[in-house]
Design a protein around this motif. Structure first.
Motif, PDB file in Angstrom:
ATOM      1  N   GLU A 130     -41.267 -35.483  24.104  1.00  0.00           N
ATOM      2  CA  GLU A 130     -42.649 -35.683  24.544  1.00  0.00           C
ATOM      3  C   GLU A 130     -43.284 -34.349  24.931  1.00  0.00           C
ATOM      4  O   GLU A 130     -44.451 -34.092  24.612  1.00  0.00           O
ATOM      5  N   ALA A 131     -42.519 -33.486  25.603  1.00  0.00           N
ATOM      6  CA  ALA A 131     -43.044 -32.160  25.946  1.00  0.00           C
ATOM      7  C   ALA A 131     -43.403 -31.379  24.691  1.00  0.00           C
ATOM      8  O   ALA A 131     -44.445 -30.703  24.644  1.00  0.00           O
ATOM      9  N   VAL A 132     -42.571 -31.461  23.665  1.00  0.00           N
ATOM     10  CA  VAL A 132     -42.854 -30.769  22.406  1.00  0.00           C
ATOM     11  C   VAL A 132     -44.132 -31.307  21.778  1.00  0.00           C
ATOM     12  O   VAL A 132     -44.973 -30.536  21.283  1.00  0.00           O
ATOM     13  N   ARG A 133     -44.306 -32.631  21.795  1.00  0.00           N
ATOM     14  CA  ARG A 133     -45.522 -33.201  21.198  1.00  0.00           C
ATOM     15  C   ARG A 133     -46.768 -32.708  21.924  1.00  0.00           C
ATOM     16  O   ARG A 133     -47.774 -32.338  21.288  1.00  0.00           O
ATOM     17  N   ILE A 134     -46.737 -32.708  23.256  1.00  0.00           N
ATOM     18  CA  ILE A 134     -47.898 -32.252  24.027  1.00  0.00           C
ATOM     19  C   ILE A 134     -48.158 -30.776  23.758  1.00  0.00           C
ATOM     20  O   ILE A 134     -49.296 -30.361  23.485  1.00  0.00           O
ATOM     21  N   ARG A 135     -47.126 -29.957  23.810  1.00  0.00           N
ATOM     22  CA  ARG A 135     -47.318 -28.523  23.644  1.00  0.00           C
ATOM     23  C   ARG A 135     -47.698 -28.164  22.217  1.00  0.00           C
ATOM     24  O   ARG A 135     -48.435 -27.187  21.996  1.00  0.00           O
ATOM     25  N   SER A 136     -47.239 -28.926  21.245  1.00  0.00           N
ATOM     26  CA  SER A 136     -47.664 -28.692  19.858  1.00  0.00           C
ATOM     27  C   SER A 136     -49.163 -28.905  19.727  1.00  0.00           C
ATOM     28  O   SER A 136     -49.873 -28.118  19.077  1.00  0.00           O
ATOM     29  N   ARG A 137     -49.642 -29.981  20.348  1.00  0.00           N
ATOM     30  CA  ARG A 137     -51.081 -30.263  20.284  1.00  0.00           C
ATOM     31  C   ARG A 137     -51.886 -29.218  21.034  1.00  0.00           C
ATOM     32  O   ARG A 137     -52.911 -28.735  20.549  1.00  0.00           O
ATOM     33  N   LEU A 138     -51.428 -28.836  22.223  1.00  0.00           N
ATOM     34  CA  LEU A 138     -52.168 -27.862  23.021  1.00  0.00           C
ATOM     35  C   LEU A 138     -52.173 -26.479  22.376  1.00  0.00           C
ATOM     36  O   LEU A 138     -53.129 -25.714  22.533  1.00  0.00           O
ATOM     37  N   SER A 139     -51.106 -26.144  21.659  1.00  0.00           N
ATOM     38  CA  SER A 139     -51.039 -24.806  21.060  1.00  0.00           C
ATOM     39  C   SER A 139     -52.082 -24.607  19.967  1.00  0.00           C
ATOM     40  O   SER A 139     -52.441 -23.479  19.645  1.00  0.00           O
ATOM     41  N   GLY A 140     -52.597 -25.711  19.432  1.00  0.00           N
ATOM     42  CA  GLY A 140     -53.625 -25.576  18.404  1.00  0.00           C
ATOM     43  C   GLY A 140     -54.917 -25.007  18.935  1.00  0.00           C
ATOM     44  O   GLY A 140     -55.629 -24.290  18.221  1.00  0.00           O
ATOM     45  N   SER A 141     -55.234 -25.275  20.208  1.00  0.00           N
ATOM     46  CA  SER A 141     -56.492 -24.794  20.771  1.00  0.00           C
ATOM     47  C   SER A 141     -56.331 -23.510  21.582  1.00  0.00           C
ATOM     48  O   SER A 141     -57.308 -22.815  21.825  1.00  0.00           O
ATOM     49  N   ASN A 142     -55.120 -23.212  22.014  1.00  0.00           N
ATOM     50  CA  ASN A 142     -54.903 -21.998  22.817  1.00  0.00           C
ATOM     51  C   ASN A 142     -53.525 -21.416  22.495  1.00  0.00           C
ATOM     52  O   ASN A 142     -52.624 -21.412  23.337  1.00  0.00           O
ATOM     53  N   GLU A 147     -48.276 -21.351  22.701  1.00  0.00           N
ATOM     54  CA  GLU A 147     -47.175 -21.210  21.744  1.00  0.00           C
ATOM     55  C   GLU A 147     -45.867 -20.766  22.395  1.00  0.00           C
ATOM     56  O   GLU A 147     -44.799 -21.282  22.038  1.00  0.00           O
ATOM     57  N   PRO A 148     -45.881 -19.828  23.351  1.00  0.00           N
ATOM     58  CA  PRO A 148     -44.615 -19.508  24.022  1.00  0.00           C
ATOM     59  C   PRO A 148     -44.015 -20.716  24.742  1.00  0.00           C
ATOM     60  O   PRO A 148     -42.792 -20.887  24.755  1.00  0.00           O
ATOM     61  N   GLU A 149     -44.861 -21.552  25.332  1.00  0.00           N
ATOM     62  CA  GLU A 149     -44.374 -22.753  26.000  1.00  0.00           C
ATOM     63  C   GLU A 149     -43.776 -23.717  24.981  1.00  0.00           C
ATOM     64  O   GLU A 149     -42.732 -24.344  25.234  1.00  0.00           O
ATOM     65  N   LEU A 150     -44.430 -23.847  23.828  1.00  0.00           N
ATOM     66  CA  LEU A 150     -43.900 -24.704  22.772  1.00  0.00           C
ATOM     67  C   LEU A 150     -42.538 -24.190  22.308  1.00  0.00           C
ATOM     68  O   LEU A 150     -41.602 -24.979  22.113  1.00  0.00           O
ATOM     69  N   ALA A 151     -42.417 -22.874  22.153  1.00  0.00           N
ATOM     70  CA  ALA A 151     -41.136 -22.309  21.709  1.00  0.00           C
ATOM     71  C   ALA A 151     -40.032 -22.604  22.716  1.00  0.00           C
ATOM     72  O   ALA A 151     -38.893 -22.909  22.330  1.00  0.00           O
ATOM     73  N   ARG A 152     -40.342 -22.536  24.005  1.00  0.00           N
ATOM     74  CA  ARG A 152     -39.324 -22.833  25.021  1.00  0.00           C
ATOM     75  C   ARG A 152     -38.884 -24.292  24.937  1.00  0.00           C
ATOM     76  O   ARG A 152     -37.690 -24.602  25.052  1.00  0.00           O
ATOM     77  N   SER A 153     -39.852 -25.199  24.736  1.00  0.00           N
ATOM     78  CA  SER A 153     -39.484 -26.611  24.615  1.00  0.00           C
ATOM     79  C   SER A 153     -38.661 -26.862  23.357  1.00  0.00           C
ATOM     80  O   SER A 153     -37.713 -27.653  23.374  1.00  0.00           O
TER      81      SER A 153
END
Length: 263
Positions: A130-142, A147-153
């Motif tokens: 779920e964290a990956v899904r949220i961070r994937s979506r958020l990384s599109g706008s910022n 993206e570093p947060e997505l990579a950590r997840s």
């Protein structure tokens, strides 16, 4: 994978979070020493003011209390607080997702780590996915921030998948994290980059791809060594990488024939 509700598991020694209703959460007193009064209350991020980034408002995230307890040798209490932090941020993000969804993803990822440490891998996977899904979506706008947060997840998820024996998925997921870190090419993210490389090395070693595992280990070692003096916290990770490199070198030497044809 559908998200399943997490069971509450409290012991008499657990100090659950109390939602104070004004953006703060507090550890309910338990009549025990261990945390100072100042460490017991945490403010969730307030909505950003004009010209002020959201990440700089408020006090430390509530989920950090769970991490502190786990580090202090109280993992069950830390895990319960991490579960309740997820509930609080889920409720807050429902009313103001732009502000609170990043913290929801952070708490989900923290909870995933707590659950994995307790051997509850399926629940850990649900939370980290779920964290990956949220961070994937958020990384599109910022992307610069998210993206570093997505990579950590992704790195965490790869590790949880490996622990669950889902090796192919684990390798694909960890490689996604490494791809992001290579593209970012930012020294600030190199310790996390090294951690993702070490996960890949562990998976490749298990699959018998020793040469590739050794290359990933050596790259992780180089990155950790760059930061070891300024960040002593990476030293245990560096030691783990060095131990794996020694194992790999020995295994490769056993596999490859010597000049006289022996092994």
């Amino acid at each position: 994978m559908a998200r399943r509700p997490l069971p509450h598991r409290r012991t008499p020694r657990t100090r659950p979070l109390v939602d104070l209703g004004d953006g703060r959460v507090r550890l309910r007193p338990a009549g025990r020493p261990g945390l100072s009064r100042g460490a017991a209350t945490h403010r969730v991020p307030a909505p950003p003011r004009a010209g002020r980034p959201a990440a700089r408002t408020g006090l430390a995230p509530a989920s950090s209390a769970g991490n502190h307890l786990a580090e202090a040798g109280r993992p069950a209490e830390g895990r319960t607080i991490a579960e309740e932090a997820v509930e609080i941020y889920r409720r807050l993000s429902g009313g103001n997702p732009a502000v609170y969804e990043p913290e929801l993803a952070r708490t989900l990822s923290n909870l995933g780590n707590h659950l994995a440490d307790a051997g509850r891998l399926e629940e850990a996977l649900v939370n980290e996915q779920e964290a990956v899904r949220i961070r994937s979506r958020l990384s599109g706008s910022n992307p610069a921030v998210r993206e570093p947060e997505l990579a950590r997840s992704l790195s965490n998820l790869g590790d949880h998948l490996a622990q669950a024996g889902r090796w192919e998925e684990a390798l694909d997921t960890a490689e996604r994290a490494v791809k992001i870190y290579r593209r970012l090419h930012n020294p600030a993210h190199e310790p996390h980059f090294a951690a993702a490389l070490h996960i890949i090395a562990k998976i490749l070693q298990r699959e018998g791809n020793l040469r590739e595992a050794l290359r990933a280990t050596e790259e992780a070692e180089e990155l950790y060594r760059k930061h070891a003096e300024a960040m002593p916290s990476v030293l245990p990770r560096l030691q783990g990488v060095l131990a794996r490199r020694a194992e790999l070198v020995e295994a490769i030497e056993r596999q490859e024939p010597k000049p006289d044809g022996t092994r």
